[in-house]
Scaffold this active site. Structure first.
Site, PDB file in Angstrom:
ATOM      1  N   PHE A 294      -5.234   2.775   4.527  1.00  0.00           N
ATOM      2  CA  PHE A 294      -6.368   2.574   3.614  1.00  0.00           C
ATOM      3  C   PHE A 294      -6.389   3.576   2.461  1.00  0.00           C
ATOM      4  CE2 PHE A 294      -7.652   1.511   8.010  1.00  0.00           C
ATOM      5  CZ  PHE A 294      -7.591   0.133   7.892  1.00  0.00           C
TER       6      PHE A 294
ATOM      7  N   THR B 104      -1.270 -13.543   7.572  1.00  0.00           N
ATOM      8  CA  THR B 104      -1.409 -12.117   7.274  1.00  0.00           C
ATOM      9  C   THR B 104      -2.400 -11.901   6.125  1.00  0.00           C
ATOM     10  OG1 THR B 104       0.571 -12.234   5.893  1.00  0.00           O
ATOM     11  CG2 THR B 104       0.869 -11.454   8.140  1.00  0.00           C
TER      12      THR B 104
ATOM     13  N   GLY C 279      -4.242  -6.370  -0.940  1.00  0.00           N
ATOM     14  CA  GLY C 279      -4.594  -5.363   0.062  1.00  0.00           C
ATOM     15  C   GLY C 279      -5.974  -4.773  -0.113  1.00  0.00           C
ATOM     16  N   GLU C 280      -6.432  -4.640  -1.341  1.00  0.00           N
ATOM     17  CA  GLU C 280      -7.645  -3.861  -1.565  1.00  0.00           C
ATOM     18  C   GLU C 280      -8.811  -4.688  -2.068  1.00  0.00           C
ATOM     19  OE1 GLU C 280      -6.526   0.285  -2.872  1.00  0.00           O
ATOM     20  OE2 GLU C 280      -4.754  -0.826  -3.448  1.00  0.00           O
TER      21      GLU C 280
END
Ligand code: MOS
Length: 770
Positions: A275, A667, A736-737
């Site tokens: 993270f 995913t 991802g973010e």
């Protein structure tokens, strides 16, 4: 050109020649966008079975003979110096092999800072580590104990007596604001944006919102706390680490300890969540130093408490957002000013003021952020740095503006959505945020929302619906490399020092390599997670997938040339040029005449080669200079608020994403959901509690710092537009973010819709609603 673009182009001029033409302005899109077979499928994670069986070995589990265990003693003051240090009782305690303090620590250079042009460094702060008696924050390590067992080390650490000479520390945010500093530029952009006389437009506007939004300090709590197993072998250093910056960590440790980069190996095949926090912090450096002194291998496995004291978090922010609009909702001015904490020794920016520069078209902007320098731990990157707190402020303000005008919040966004970069005027590579809104609204049932707050009720529960945009820029890092090897049975291995923190890195790149090279999945293996493999930039900025994809694409071009050369003249391919062949069925074939083909195995065997290897590199991300490239999203929340207790329960979340092509639905859903759960935590419970008198973090356990657990997490539905981005490898932007951005605002907006109460201060705890 932004500073980042300047820096990237300046820093990697040497590799510009490797940029595939397909991503450059005027180039054609990556052909795999339309030709994919394995990509787009729901491949299960390669690492799944090993993780389920407990066979995946994490950094703190690597077996090692003669191992010592480390425990840390943390400073109890924020500023001053160590006056007395009595370690005699600890040294005499059972099992203790070494106590290291600034008196006996080896000489270590200051960590080289991580930077967008220095991907071989990973330092999060620039302070000397255990080189003197000075104390710079409450929590700094003042002693390291090594013992035969962890319990013995922990016990001995309690026996160390430290006397301090404290001086007045600066630990108060409110006070520090008066002497805040204003950097010219942040990590990726110029700080100040002043365009079109925003203050005057605000004064003259028909409708305006002008409010202060605050977000608290937040700390990282990955399931796997930071850990390293460290061994010196014949002057070389081997670190089994939990890191999302393998080469950055190896490069930094080499500098700090005066070693050749080749003499440092960092291995990190599995990471239990990063993270942004799993970079280089003091624990690895101190562990390496202690292992050197003790001349034995050392295991550092941070306790939750040590993690909070040593690993930075997301700074608290105070943001003023002022929006001005016409009666028809057209934005006339966007002002975004604010404060965060960034000690002068801290590298990481929390660029919340970047958020409003890309989302909406607007006539004028007045944007700047200031930093307060306090005697605190350095900041860390934390999922969606900048945009996560930034969207809370901007997207709550948009909701307030819609309410003031009497307009549906989605309609307000539709009228203002950016159709090109609002500041530079650059065209989008691809952008369809309103399509995401339409998808999400239909699935969510937005039409059932009551425009009038506080009008839907079930018993003691007030029901509300809210929405908010999310956004995160596209990044692709230069220099990421892969080695692609074909053996003489035609099987392919892809190798790179890339990172697996739980997102499916190897899984997706295996799909990619299979499609790129015309192979079935089971002929491809992927090797990642070790600095002895070709260089990979960090797993950060949602950039790893695109960077690896670019590198594999570059390697495939080299493979064609090499295979044709090896094939020679005694082949059906004879005479064909690289542009005239394509990968298919485990070999090459003529584009015009598919009957002219030969398999990899046949080419290698005929030429007497056991294998063929090429290295491909990702090259400079020139596309981000020509295009405005951002992933965007539409977040929806339905929740209920108890009129009796003020308790908020989130009933459902819907996230609709516009991130280019999705490469693996399974995913991707996991990434988006995880991101949204982090946003849920930010909205409702997460808050680092600081004793402002002493600078001591009080919330150093999962009991004191509440991250969402199963009972907190509602049904989350994930949707996406799946419109390919013609300017990226595989047509995909980062995922991802972005999941975290906009979620807290959607929740706060739903709370307003439920109750009529506007809470501008996170987390939305029940006391703020009573
Ligand atoms: Mo992310 S905060 O770049 O891991």
């Amino acid at each position: 050109m932004t500073k980042l673009q300047n820096a990237i182009v300046g820093g990697v001029r040497a590799v510009i020649g490797h940029v595939p033409a397909s991503w450059l302005p005027g180039g054609t899109p990556d052909p795999l966008i339309d030709k994919r077979v394995a990509l787009g499928g729901q491949q299960t994670r390669i690492d799944g079975p090993d993780k389920v069986r407990g066979a995946a070995r994490f950094a703190a589990e690597v077996p090692m003979k003669n191992l010592l265990y480390a425990s840390f003693v943390h400073s109890a003051i924020a500023r001053g110096r160590i006056a007395d240090l009595d370690v005699s009782a600890a040294e005499a305690a059972p099992g203790v092999a070494l106590v290291m303090t600034h008196h006996n620590a080896p000489k270590m250079a200051v960590p080289p800072p991580i930077g967008m042009t220095n991907l071989k460094a990973a330092g999060n702060h620039t302070l000397p580590i255990m080189q003197d008696a000075k104390i710079r924050w409450n929590g700094q390590v003042v002693a390291v104990v090594l013992a035969e067992t962890r319990e013995q080390a922990d016990h001995a650490a309690t026996l160390i007596r430290v006397g301090y000479e404290a001086v007045q520390a600066r630990t108060q945010f409110e006070e520090g604001k008066a002497s805040a500093y204003t950097p010219d530029s942040m990590l990726v952009e110029k700080n100040r944006l002043d365009k079109g006389n925003a203050a005057q437009k605000l004064a003259e506007a028909a409708f305006k919102i002008d409010a202060i939004y605050t977000t608290p300090w937040e700390n990282h709590n990955p399931i796997e706390p930071h850990a390293s197993t460290i061994v010196w072998q014949d002057g070389k250093l081997i670190v089994h680490d939990a890191t999302q910056m393998i080469h950055g960590t190896a490069g930094s440790l080499a500098k700090i300890f005066g070693l050749k980069v080749g003499d440092v190996q960092v291995s990190s095949p599995y990471v239990g969540g990063g993270f942004g926090a799993k970079g280089l912090w003091d624990h690895q450096i101190l562990g390496v130093a202690a292992a050197k002194l003790a001349d034995r291998p050392v295991r550092v496995a941070l306790s939750r408490a040590s993690m909070h004291r040593l690993i930075g978090g997301r700074t608290q922010t105070e943001q003023r957002v002022a929006l001005a609009a016409d009666a028809d909702g057209t934005l006339k001015a966007l002002l975004h000013h604010g404060y965060g904490v960034k000690p002068l020794h801290s590298i990481c920016d929390e660029g919340f003021s970047l958020t409003g520069r890309s989302l909406y078209a607007c006539e004028s902007f007045d944007i700047v952020q200031h930093y307060v320098d306090l005697d605190l731990l350095a900041n860390s990157f934390m999922r969606g740095p900048g945009e996560t707190p930034g969207t809370f402020a901007i997207e709550c303000a948009m909701d307030e503006l819609a309410h003031a005008i009497g307009m549906d919040p989605i309609e307000l966004r539709r009228r203002n959505v950016a159709t090109r970069d609002p500041v530079s005027g650059a065209p989008h590579s691809q952008s369809a945020m309103m399509e995401a809104y339409d998808l999400g609204a239909a699935r969510f049932g937005w039409h059932r929302r009551m425009a009038q707050p506080g009008t839907r009720r079930e018993g003691e529960w007030l029901i509300g619906m809210g929405c908010a945009s999310g956004t995160f820029p596209f990044m692709r890092m230069p220099g990421t490399s892969v080695r692609v090897t074909i053996d003489n049975s035609g099987d392919v291995n892809v190798a790179s020092a890339a990172h697996e923190m739980g997102m499916g890195t190897a899984t997706v790149q295996r799909q990619h390599a299979a499609d790129r090279l015309g192979l079935p999945l089971d002929r491809v293996t992927v090797t990642i997670g070790d600095s002895s493999l070709p260089f990979a930039s960090f797993a950060g900025g949602s950039s790893q997938t695109a960077s690896l994809a670019a590198a594999i694409s570059a390697a495939s071009g080299k493979l064609v040339a090499e295979l044709l050369r090896l094939a020679g003249n005694d082949t059906p391919l004879a005479g064909l040029k690289p542009a005239e062949v394509e990968f298919a069925d485990g070999g090459l074939r003529g584009v015009e005449d598919p009957a002219r083909n030969e398999s990899f195995a046949s080419i290698l065997r005929r030429s007497g080669r056991a294998e063929l290897s090429v290295v491909g590199e990702s090259g400079a991300p020139l596309e981000i200079i020509k295009y405005s490239m951002h992933s965007t999203s539409a977040n929806f929340c339905e929740l209920r608020v108890s009129e009796v207790t003020g308790e908020i329960r989130v009933n459902r979340l819907v996230g609709a994403f516009d991130c280019g092509r999705i490469l693996n639905a399974r995913t991707a859903i996991s990434q988006f959901k995880g991101g949204m759960i982090m946003g849920l935590g930010m909205a409702l419970t997460e808050e680092t509690l600081l004793d402002e008198r002493s600078g001591r973090i009080m919330s150093t356990s999962l009991a004191d710092y509440h991250v969402p657990v199963h009972l907190d997490v509602p049904d989350i539905e994930i949707l996406w537009t799946d419109i390919p981005d013609p300017r990226t490898p595989l047509g995909a932007r980062g995922i991802g973010e972005i999941g975290t951005t906009g979620v807290a605002a959607a929740i706060a907006n739903a709370v307003f819709n439920a109750t009529g109460k506007r809470v501008r201060d996170l987390p939305l705890t029940l006391d703020k609603l009573l």
